[in-house]
Design a protein around this motif. Structure first.
Motif, PDB file in Angstrom:
ATOM      1  N   VAL A 366       0.848  -1.202   0.000  1.00 21.45           N
ATOM      2  CA  VAL A 366       0.000   0.000   0.000  1.00 21.45           C
ATOM      3  C   VAL A 366       0.883   1.251   0.000  1.00 21.45           C
ATOM      4  O   VAL A 366       0.620   2.213  -0.729  1.00 21.45           O
ATOM      5  N   VAL A 367       1.937   1.221   0.806  1.00 21.32           N
ATOM      6  CA  VAL A 367       2.865   2.358   0.876  1.00 21.32           C
ATOM      7  C   VAL A 367       3.521   2.589  -0.487  1.00 21.32           C
ATOM      8  O   VAL A 367       3.584   3.722  -0.985  1.00 21.32           O
ATOM      9  N   LYS A 368       3.964   1.516  -1.111  1.00 23.37           N
ATOM     10  CA  LYS A 368       4.721   1.613  -2.365  1.00 23.37           C
ATOM     11  C   LYS A 368       3.843   1.985  -3.565  1.00 23.37           C
ATOM     12  O   LYS A 368       4.243   2.779  -4.425  1.00 23.37           O
ATOM     13  N   ASN A 369       2.629   1.395  -3.605  1.00 26.26           N
ATOM     14  CA  ASN A 369       1.821   1.537  -4.817  1.00 26.26           C
ATOM     15  C   ASN A 369       0.670   2.538  -4.715  1.00 26.26           C
ATOM     16  O   ASN A 369       0.121   2.947  -5.748  1.00 26.26           O
ATOM     17  N   PHE A 370       0.307   2.924  -3.473  1.00 25.41           N
ATOM     18  CA  PHE A 370      -0.842   3.825  -3.325  1.00 25.41           C
ATOM     19  C   PHE A 370      -0.541   4.996  -2.393  1.00 25.41           C
ATOM     20  O   PHE A 370      -1.449   5.511  -1.734  1.00 25.41           O
ATOM     21  N   ASN A 480     -13.008   0.889  16.608  1.00 31.54           N
ATOM     22  CA  ASN A 480     -14.435   0.621  16.796  1.00 31.54           C
ATOM     23  C   ASN A 480     -14.757  -0.793  16.329  1.00 31.54           C
ATOM     24  O   ASN A 480     -15.437  -1.000  15.321  1.00 31.54           O
ATOM     25  N   PRO A 481     -14.269  -1.818  17.046  1.00 31.22           N
ATOM     26  CA  PRO A 481     -14.463  -3.203  16.606  1.00 31.22           C
ATOM     27  C   PRO A 481     -15.933  -3.620  16.545  1.00 31.22           C
ATOM     28  O   PRO A 481     -16.307  -4.429  15.693  1.00 31.22           O
ATOM     29  N   GLU A 482     -16.768  -3.075  17.450  1.00 37.10           N
ATOM     30  CA  GLU A 482     -18.200  -3.420  17.425  1.00 37.10           C
ATOM     31  C   GLU A 482     -18.806  -2.998  16.089  1.00 37.10           C
ATOM     32  O   GLU A 482     -19.587  -3.739  15.480  1.00 37.10           O
ATOM     33  N   PHE A 483     -18.446  -1.799  15.610  1.00 39.54           N
ATOM     34  CA  PHE A 483     -18.943  -1.305  14.329  1.00 39.54           C
ATOM     35  C   PHE A 483     -18.473  -2.205  13.189  1.00 39.54           C
ATOM     36  O   PHE A 483     -19.242  -2.586  12.309  1.00 39.54           O
ATOM     37  N   VAL A 484     -17.192  -2.579  13.225  1.00 34.85           N
ATOM     38  CA  VAL A 484     -16.623  -3.404  12.156  1.00 34.85           C
ATOM     39  C   VAL A 484     -17.334  -4.750  12.060  1.00 34.85           C
ATOM     40  O   VAL A 484     -17.666  -5.226  10.971  1.00 34.85           O
ATOM     41  N   LEU A 485     -17.595  -5.360  13.199  1.00 36.10           N
ATOM     42  CA  LEU A 485     -18.223  -6.686  13.201  1.00 36.10           C
ATOM     43  C   LEU A 485     -19.692  -6.628  12.805  1.00 36.10           C
ATOM     44  O   LEU A 485     -20.246  -7.613  12.316  1.00 36.10           O
ATOM     45  N   ASN A 486     -20.332  -5.507  13.038  1.00 36.37           N
ATOM     46  CA  ASN A 486     -21.765  -5.388  12.727  1.00 36.37           C
ATOM     47  C   ASN A 486     -22.008  -4.707  11.380  1.00 36.37           C
ATOM     48  O   ASN A 486     -23.127  -4.323  11.067  1.00 36.37           O
ATOM     49  N   THR A 487     -20.953  -4.538  10.612  1.00 37.93           N
ATOM     50  CA  THR A 487     -21.052  -3.898   9.306  1.00 37.93           C
ATOM     51  C   THR A 487     -20.698  -4.921   8.237  1.00 37.93           C
ATOM     52  O   THR A 487     -19.843  -5.783   8.442  1.00 37.93           O
ATOM     53  N   GLU A 488     -21.372  -4.838   7.105  1.00 30.91           N
ATOM     54  CA  GLU A 488     -21.038  -5.725   5.997  1.00 30.91           C
ATOM     55  C   GLU A 488     -19.618  -5.426   5.523  1.00 30.91           C
ATOM     56  O   GLU A 488     -18.974  -4.502   5.977  1.00 30.91           O
ATOM     57  N   TRP A 489     -19.151  -6.204   4.563  1.00 32.26           N
ATOM     58  CA  TRP A 489     -17.817  -5.978   3.986  1.00 32.26           C
ATOM     59  C   TRP A 489     -17.714  -4.532   3.501  1.00 32.26           C
ATOM     60  O   TRP A 489     -18.728  -3.917   3.157  1.00 32.26           O
ATOM     61  N   ASN A 490     -16.540  -3.980   3.460  1.00 31.75           N
ATOM     62  CA  ASN A 490     -16.272  -2.584   3.090  1.00 31.75           C
ATOM     63  C   ASN A 490     -16.481  -1.614   4.252  1.00 31.75           C
ATOM     64  O   ASN A 490     -16.871  -0.476   4.060  1.00 31.75           O
ATOM     65  N   SER A 491     -16.228  -2.085   5.478  1.00 34.15           N
ATOM     66  CA  SER A 491     -16.270  -1.174   6.636  1.00 34.15           C
ATOM     67  C   SER A 491     -15.001  -0.319   6.694  1.00 34.15           C
ATOM     68  O   SER A 491     -14.965   0.716   7.334  1.00 34.15           O
ATOM     69  N   LEU A 492     -13.956  -0.772   6.011  1.00 36.16           N
ATOM     70  CA  LEU A 492     -12.668  -0.064   6.003  1.00 36.16           C
ATOM     71  C   LEU A 492     -12.779   1.217   5.169  1.00 36.16           C
ATOM     72  O   LEU A 492     -13.299   1.198   4.059  1.00 36.16           O
ATOM     73  N   LYS A 493     -12.295   2.321   5.730  1.00 35.78           N
ATOM     74  CA  LYS A 493     -12.377   3.614   5.032  1.00 35.78           C
ATOM     75  C   LYS A 493     -11.222   3.751   4.037  1.00 35.78           C
ATOM     76  O   LYS A 493     -10.066   3.816   4.420  1.00 35.78           O
ATOM     77  N   SER A 494     -11.594   3.822   2.746  1.00 38.34           N
ATOM     78  CA  SER A 494     -10.572   4.049   1.712  1.00 38.34           C
ATOM     79  C   SER A 494     -10.014   5.466   1.856  1.00 38.34           C
ATOM     80  O   SER A 494     -10.704   6.377   2.320  1.00 38.34           O
ATOM     81  N   GLY A 495      -8.767   5.621   1.475  1.00 40.35           N
ATOM     82  CA  GLY A 495      -8.129   6.934   1.544  1.00 40.35           C
ATOM     83  C   GLY A 495      -7.421   7.213   2.852  1.00 40.35           C
ATOM     84  O   GLY A 495      -6.648   8.172   2.963  1.00 40.35           O
ATOM     85  N   ALA A 496      -7.675   6.362   3.863  1.00 39.78           N
ATOM     86  CA  ALA A 496      -7.005   6.556   5.158  1.00 39.78           C
ATOM     87  C   ALA A 496      -5.521   6.247   5.021  1.00 39.78           C
ATOM     88  O   ALA A 496      -5.120   5.342   4.273  1.00 39.78           O
ATOM     89  N   ASN A 497      -4.691   6.992   5.727  1.00 38.73           N
ATOM     90  CA  ASN A 497      -3.240   6.775   5.693  1.00 38.73           C
ATOM     91  C   ASN A 497      -2.843   5.590   6.568  1.00 38.73           C
ATOM     92  O   ASN A 497      -3.214   5.535   7.751  1.00 38.73           O
ATOM     93  N   VAL A 498      -2.114   4.655   5.971  1.00 35.34           N
ATOM     94  CA  VAL A 498      -1.647   3.498   6.739  1.00 35.34           C
ATOM     95  C   VAL A 498      -0.273   3.811   7.328  1.00 35.34           C
ATOM     96  O   VAL A 498       0.432   4.709   6.850  1.00 35.34           O
ATOM     97  N   ILE A 499       0.094   3.040   8.350  1.00 35.24           N
ATOM     98  CA  ILE A 499       1.398   3.196   9.001  1.00 35.24           C
ATOM     99  C   ILE A 499       2.155   1.881   8.847  1.00 35.24           C
ATOM    100  O   ILE A 499       1.679   0.823   9.298  1.00 35.24           O
ATOM    101  N   HIS A 500       3.295   1.930   8.204  1.00 35.31           N
ATOM    102  CA  HIS A 500       4.100   0.724   7.985  1.00 35.31           C
ATOM    103  C   HIS A 500       5.334   0.795   8.880  1.00 35.31           C
ATOM    104  O   HIS A 500       6.259   1.562   8.633  1.00 35.31           O
ATOM    105  N   GLU A 501       5.322  -0.016   9.947  1.00 33.06           N
ATOM    106  CA  GLU A 501       6.427  -0.031  10.909  1.00 33.06           C
ATOM    107  C   GLU A 501       6.993  -1.443  10.994  1.00 33.06           C
ATOM    108  O   GLU A 501       6.760  -2.271  10.120  1.00 33.06           O
TER     109      GLU A 501
END
Length: 638
Positions: A366-370, A480-501
């Motif tokens: 994700v870091v390299k390509n997006f 917000n794990p409760e939200f993630v588990l109670n949401t259909e696929w695509n709960s992940l917000k696109s465009g968010a900055n990831v951290i690669h450590e």
């Protein structure tokens, strides 16, 4: 909101806490966190048991008052739970003034209902276990002296005026309750042990003592102190306001789950329910009795150097690793062994390889390509849809296992899905798509992999709270794990900055590992130190020649072999020995070896060992001692 009340046993403050005493509390915390994740309001109770003759004797030996000793040790338990990030809602002490009042109020109600009477107790009492034993329950040692059937230590013969609880009166009501509530006590084999006792008929229980005063005085008769077990059991209702805060008490009682060790099953599954029946209170919904924990195949003991502060393990491996290992490798309900080698293997294979490595690789791409931003997925193909469908199946399976407290099964299901995610990633070859410049398909694969990860992290939250939060942080998502588990696929917000450590979990070289406590033990007992004993001490050891007639590996243990040895006139014995790295079972059968024949039995991995073989070890070489010439089995060595 749905409510859930869970308790651990309250821990007896006669010694420092260790990994064995932490086990139940960690398991309780996993269940409490799971229930909160599922939307329950939870009350999680733990604490310390601080009365009784054993405490009084220990305090006297140390030149302290019983209260001083209790204050010191109770604080150690309370601090340990904080350091282990246990989310208990209350920590109760049986020396708390409010608890003392509640115990006296409870016993007064039993007196009013004529379930307590005065009599004379004459029989056997175990001070370490704080338990009364009848003549037909006691065991005898090699010298025909009475010993406790639980801890095998000498018993005291007691004759004193006591108050008795009419426990026998509740035999039939308890049998009825067990029949109508088949899941009241778990696991099944523990319930069957209690049913056997019930079917033989309960006997009235002595519930006071007059030979010491470190306890709660009997109402209206203060020369009697209430039996420590009656006092301790009442903590489950005194902590939630019984007798003083009716609204809070009704909110939480009956308890949904009492977690206990198997050695205290009789008190919780028979005596406690009978006491509740006596005062007209509903019984707890479930009592779950787990097995004993050994460390590296040995009973936890200060003299063996394995009664180690759990914080030492956490310091070396991390809190989440310890929690994961305890739930994954030790089947809740059965005896289990805390093996540091197995822990490292789990860390390296499950956590570092299967889980952490894929997250690390995905974030790098994700870091390299997006430009470090979570891509937006496009249309799904069959492999994407299969991954999503497998998660739906996982969530259903996970919930069923967690609701029935099959924690190991729940983790096995999660890891099966983690392997599916690894397979999905590898079969779709995102590195090839990156070279080809197919960013649309590449973005979909990376998004789905990270979506799977955030859902896995949500399911793992009860087991590994720190690393689960870290996954959310690295994916740039609000925790917000409760939200993630109670949401259909695509709960992940696109465009968010990831951290690669650095990787989520670091591998450890098992070949060069120094076990926790080894260094300390070496410092306390230098290599060349020899402790001298007298000839009288040596004469106490009964060494015999024995022939190995059967040998097999102990399941789930890398070190232990189970041997059946022939001792001639002394008969056959079962011995468990940590020598499987040096001998195969076939190499031992037929050998004449030397054994200690008068060693008190001990349990290793739940198997009774009735002696000990002699072996010599230097560095990594071990040799079992055998006889030079042929000699009859059972021959005494002098």
């Amino acid at each position: 909101m749905k409510k859930f009340y869970i308790t651990t046993p309250i821990y007896y403050v006669n010694s420092e806490p260790h990994i064995g005493s932490a086990y139940t509390t960690i398991i309780g915390d996993i269940i409490a966190r799971y229930k909160r994740l599922m939307g329950y309001e939870v009350f999680y109770l733990t604490g310390t048991d601080e009365h009784g003759q054993k405490i009084m004797q220990a305090a006297k030996k140390q030149g302290k008052t019983p209260q001083q000793l209790c204050d010191e040790l109770s604080k150690k338990f309370e601090q340990l739970w904080k350091d282990l990030k246990i989310t208990n809602d209350y920590f109760i002490r049986t020396t708390d003034e409010e608890h003392i009042k509640t115990v006296q109020f409870f016993v007064s109600k039993m007196l009013e209902n004529e379930d307590i009477y005065k009599g004379k107790y004459k029989g056997w009492y175990c001070v370490p276990c704080e338990t009364y034993w009848s003549e037909d329950e006691i065991e005898k040692d090699e010298n025909n002296n009475p010993v406790c059937p639980s801890c095998h230590r000498p018993l005291n013969f007691v004759e004193e005026e006591n108050y008795f609880f009419r426990l026998s009166k509740y035999t039939e009501p308890l049998l009825k309750h067990f029949k109508e509530n088949p899941d009241f006590v778990e696991p099944e084999f523990r319930k069957n042990e209690m049913l056997k006792i019930l079917e033989e008929g309960l006997k009235d229980l002595s519930i006071t003592r007059t030979t010491f005063d470190w306890g709660i005085p009997m109402p209206n008769d203060p020369k009697h102190v209430i039996y420590v077990w009656v006092d301790a059991l009442i903590n489950y209702i005194s902590a939630i306001g019984y007798g003083k805060d009716e609204e809070t008490f009704k909110k939480w009682w009956p308890a949904d789950l009492h977690l206990i060790g198997k050695e205290i099953n009789r008190f919780h599954s028979l005596i406690w329910p009978a006491m509740l029946m006596s005062v007209g209170l509903p019984l707890p919904k479930k009592i779950f009795a787990h097995g004993w924990l050994t460390v590296n195949g040995q009973k936890i003991s200060k003299s063996l150097g394995n009664a180690i502060d759990p914080r030492e393990f956490v310091k070396k491996y991390g809190n989440d690793v310890i929690r994961y290992y305890l739930a994954r490798d030790i089947v809740f309900g059965k005896d289990g062994d805390f093996s540091e080698e197995n822990l490292v293997n789990r860390l390296n294979s499950d956590l570092a390889n299967d889980y952490g490595n894929l997250l690390h690789r995905t974030l790098a791409m994700v870091v390299k390509n997006f430009d470090s931003k979570i891509p937006t997925p496009s249309s799904l193909n069959e492999s994407d849809k299969e991954l999503i469908e497998k998660f739906k199946n996982l969530k259903k399976e996970y919930t069923e296992y967690m609701e029935s407290y099959k924690l190991t099964n729940a983790l096995e299901s999660i890891w099966s899905y983690i392997r599916d995610v690894n397979k999905y990633f590898d079969e779709n070859k995102p590195w090839v798509l990156a070279k080809e410049g197919n960013k649309e398909r590449l973005g979909t694969i990376l998004y789905n992999t990270l979506e799977a990860f955030i859902k896995i992290a949500s399911l793992l939250l009860p087991f590994m709270p720190d690393s689960s939060k870290e996954v959310f942080r690295r994916l740039g998502q609000e925790f917000n794990p409760e939200f993630v588990l109670n949401t259909e696929w695509n709960s992940l917000k696109s465009g968010a900055n990831v951290i690669h450590e650095k990787p989520l979990f670091q591998k450890i070289d098992i070949k060069n590992i120094q076990k926790v406590g080894e260094k300390k033990l070496k410092q306390e007992m230098p290599e060349n130190t020899i402790e001298l004993i007298s000839i009288e001490d040596f004469k106490k050891v009964d060494l015999r020649v024995a022939k190995v007639v059967e040998a097999e590996k102990v399941k789930k243990s890398e070190k232990l072999l189970r041997l059946i040895v022939d001792l001639g006139e002394l008969g056959k014995r079962q011995i468990v020995a940590g020598i499987s790295k040096f001998y195969t079972p076939e190499q031992l059968i037929g050998k004449k070896i030397i054994v200690v024949a008068n060693l008190k039995p001990a349990k290793l991995m739940g198997i009774e060992s009735q002696g000990m073989l002699l072996a010599a070890k230097i560095n990594d070489n071990l040799t079992v001692l055998t006889v030079d010439k042929d000699i009859d089995v059972g021959a005494k060595i002098s």
